[in-house]
Design a protein around this motif. Sequence first.
Motif, short mmCIF file in Angstrom:
data_model
loop_
_atom_site.label_atom_id
_atom_site.label_comp_id
_atom_site.label_asym_id
_atom_site.label_seq_id
_atom_site.Cartn_x
_atom_site.Cartn_y
_atom_site.Cartn_z
N PHE A 316 0.82 -1.21 0.00
CA PHE A 316 0.00 0.00 0.00
C PHE A 316 0.85 1.26 0.00
O PHE A 316 0.39 2.34 -0.35
N MET A 317 2.14 1.13 0.37
CA MET A 317 3.06 2.26 0.33
C MET A 317 3.67 2.45 -1.06
O MET A 317 4.25 3.49 -1.35
N ASN A 318 3.50 1.47 -1.92
CA ASN A 318 4.20 1.44 -3.20
C ASN A 318 3.49 2.29 -4.26
O ASN A 318 3.00 1.79 -5.26
N LYS A 319 3.45 3.58 -4.01
CA LYS A 319 2.79 4.49 -4.95
C LYS A 319 3.62 4.69 -6.23
O LYS A 319 3.09 5.10 -7.25
N GLN A 320 4.90 4.40 -6.15
CA GLN A 320 5.78 4.55 -7.30
C GLN A 320 5.76 3.33 -8.21
O GLN A 320 6.47 3.29 -9.22
N LYS A 321 4.95 2.36 -7.87
CA LYS A 321 4.79 1.16 -8.68
C LYS A 321 6.11 0.42 -8.90
O LYS A 321 6.43 -0.02 -10.00
N LYS A 322 6.87 0.27 -7.84
CA LYS A 322 8.08 -0.54 -7.94
C LYS A 322 7.68 -2.01 -8.03
O LYS A 322 6.69 -2.43 -7.42
N PHE A 323 8.42 -2.79 -8.80
CA PHE A 323 8.12 -4.20 -8.91
C PHE A 323 9.43 -4.97 -9.09
O PHE A 323 10.50 -4.39 -9.29
N MET A 324 9.30 -6.29 -8.99
CA MET A 324 10.47 -7.14 -9.14
C MET A 324 10.91 -7.16 -10.61
O MET A 324 10.11 -7.44 -11.50
N ILE A 325 12.16 -6.85 -10.86
CA ILE A 325 12.72 -6.87 -12.21
C ILE A 325 13.72 -8.02 -12.29
O ILE A 325 14.71 -8.04 -11.54
N ALA A 326 13.46 -8.96 -13.16
CA ALA A 326 14.38 -10.09 -13.33
C ALA A 326 15.75 -9.59 -13.79
O ALA A 326 15.85 -8.78 -14.71
N GLY A 327 16.79 -10.06 -13.12
CA GLY A 327 18.15 -9.65 -13.44
C GLY A 327 18.62 -8.42 -12.70
O GLY A 327 19.76 -7.97 -12.89
N SER A 328 17.78 -7.85 -11.84
CA SER A 328 18.14 -6.62 -11.13
C SER A 328 19.03 -6.87 -9.92
O SER A 328 19.65 -5.93 -9.40
N ASN A 329 19.05 -8.12 -9.44
CA ASN A 329 19.84 -8.50 -8.27
C ASN A 329 19.35 -7.81 -7.00
O ASN A 329 20.09 -7.70 -6.02
N THR A 330 18.12 -7.36 -7.01
CA THR A 330 17.55 -6.73 -5.82
C THR A 330 17.14 -7.79 -4.81
O THR A 330 17.04 -8.98 -5.13
N LEU A 331 16.88 -7.34 -3.59
CA LEU A 331 16.46 -8.26 -2.54
C LEU A 331 15.17 -8.98 -2.94
O LEU A 331 15.05 -10.20 -2.76
N VAL A 332 14.22 -8.26 -3.50
CA VAL A 332 12.95 -8.88 -3.85
C VAL A 332 13.13 -9.94 -4.95
O VAL A 332 12.43 -10.95 -4.96
N GLU A 333 14.07 -9.74 -5.86
CA GLU A 333 14.32 -10.77 -6.87
C GLU A 333 14.81 -12.05 -6.22
O GLU A 333 14.37 -13.15 -6.58
N HIS A 334 15.70 -11.94 -5.25
CA HIS A 334 16.19 -13.13 -4.55
C HIS A 334 15.07 -13.83 -3.80
O HIS A 334 15.03 -15.06 -3.73
#
Length: 355
Positions: A316-334
């Motif tokens: 509900f805080m994600n007003k910027q529409k961030k999402f998991m991007i494959a290959g980004s090596n972000t925490l959410v991708e892991h």
Amino acid sequence: MWRKLKIPIFLLFIVTGSFFIRDIIKQKITQDSLIHNSPAYRSSIAENAANHNTKPTFDYEDMIKRNVLQQGNNIFFVESTDRLNEPALVLCSIESTARMYPDRQVVFFMEGLGDIVTEDDEKTVREHYPTLSAFKNIYFLPLKLDKLFAETPFMPWYKKIDPKKEIYWTYVKSDSSRIALIWKYGGIYMDTDVISIRRIPEDHFLASPTLTRLSNGLFGLSSHNKFAWEFMENFVQNYKGEIYGHQGPMLFTRVMHKHCGPPKFTSVDHFKCGNIFYFHPDRFYPIFYPSWKKYYEVWEHLPTFNNSYGLHLFNFMNKQKKFMIAGSNTLVEHLYQQYCPSTYEGILKNKTTLY
């Protein structure tokens, strides 16, 4: 000569006619099969049954409620909008939970779903979510508030409320339906932005996002638990739809504080109020909402979340529409790779929506 040909010609007419009649019957059977298996026909049968106050010979929804939900071993998710093309985070949340709890029924109630009368209807719904379709412990059911609220304190309130005048109606529907589901059937409720990473060791629990407040984003109670009934009563008696969260986290906090006061954590161990465990913030909120963007950042050293059962991503805080991007090596991708690999694979194959 004519007498010799008379019998063969007669036989030829019989044989030819039989083939012709057989083809007609075959076409009729094929057409009937197509008609009776079409969505329009099934819809008309369901509508006719409703108009005549009767039921089809087989009702999938009723069967699931009788044979599955009544077991009390459920984990519920709720979609209180008419959205059917669910974002990847929702699919990941449900998948991770189905993987973590193969012995439990994971039930996704969706307001946008129509009646599921037959097993074919259910199959059609499952095929709409290919990353979840292989899990036999996942069930999809329409969210019908008029039936869900029957014989609860919510029904009189629901009959007189005007949704058009409500500011946060989508959230209010979600807040109320989750309590009613737990009251009627028992089990665990989870928000659709929670990724399950370990099994929850208790059946009766409330989650604490801070050291003093409680959340309604995750909780577990048995059916007809007295606290669930008190939540519903307090919801109606103190309803303030213009205040965001008043029927949600604030409701749980004010009701439980009357019984035990705020949680008294001295460590990450649980705090007990009667037969209900309060879970320390680390159990589901190791990254608190002001820092929610950290899930979408690259970490030099990945956190272990050793004290956590699940991770609430605060969508509900994600007003910027961030999402998991494959290959980004972000925490959410892991997290996707480890806990919802089917959803991750679906993203790679561009089979699912991103959010």
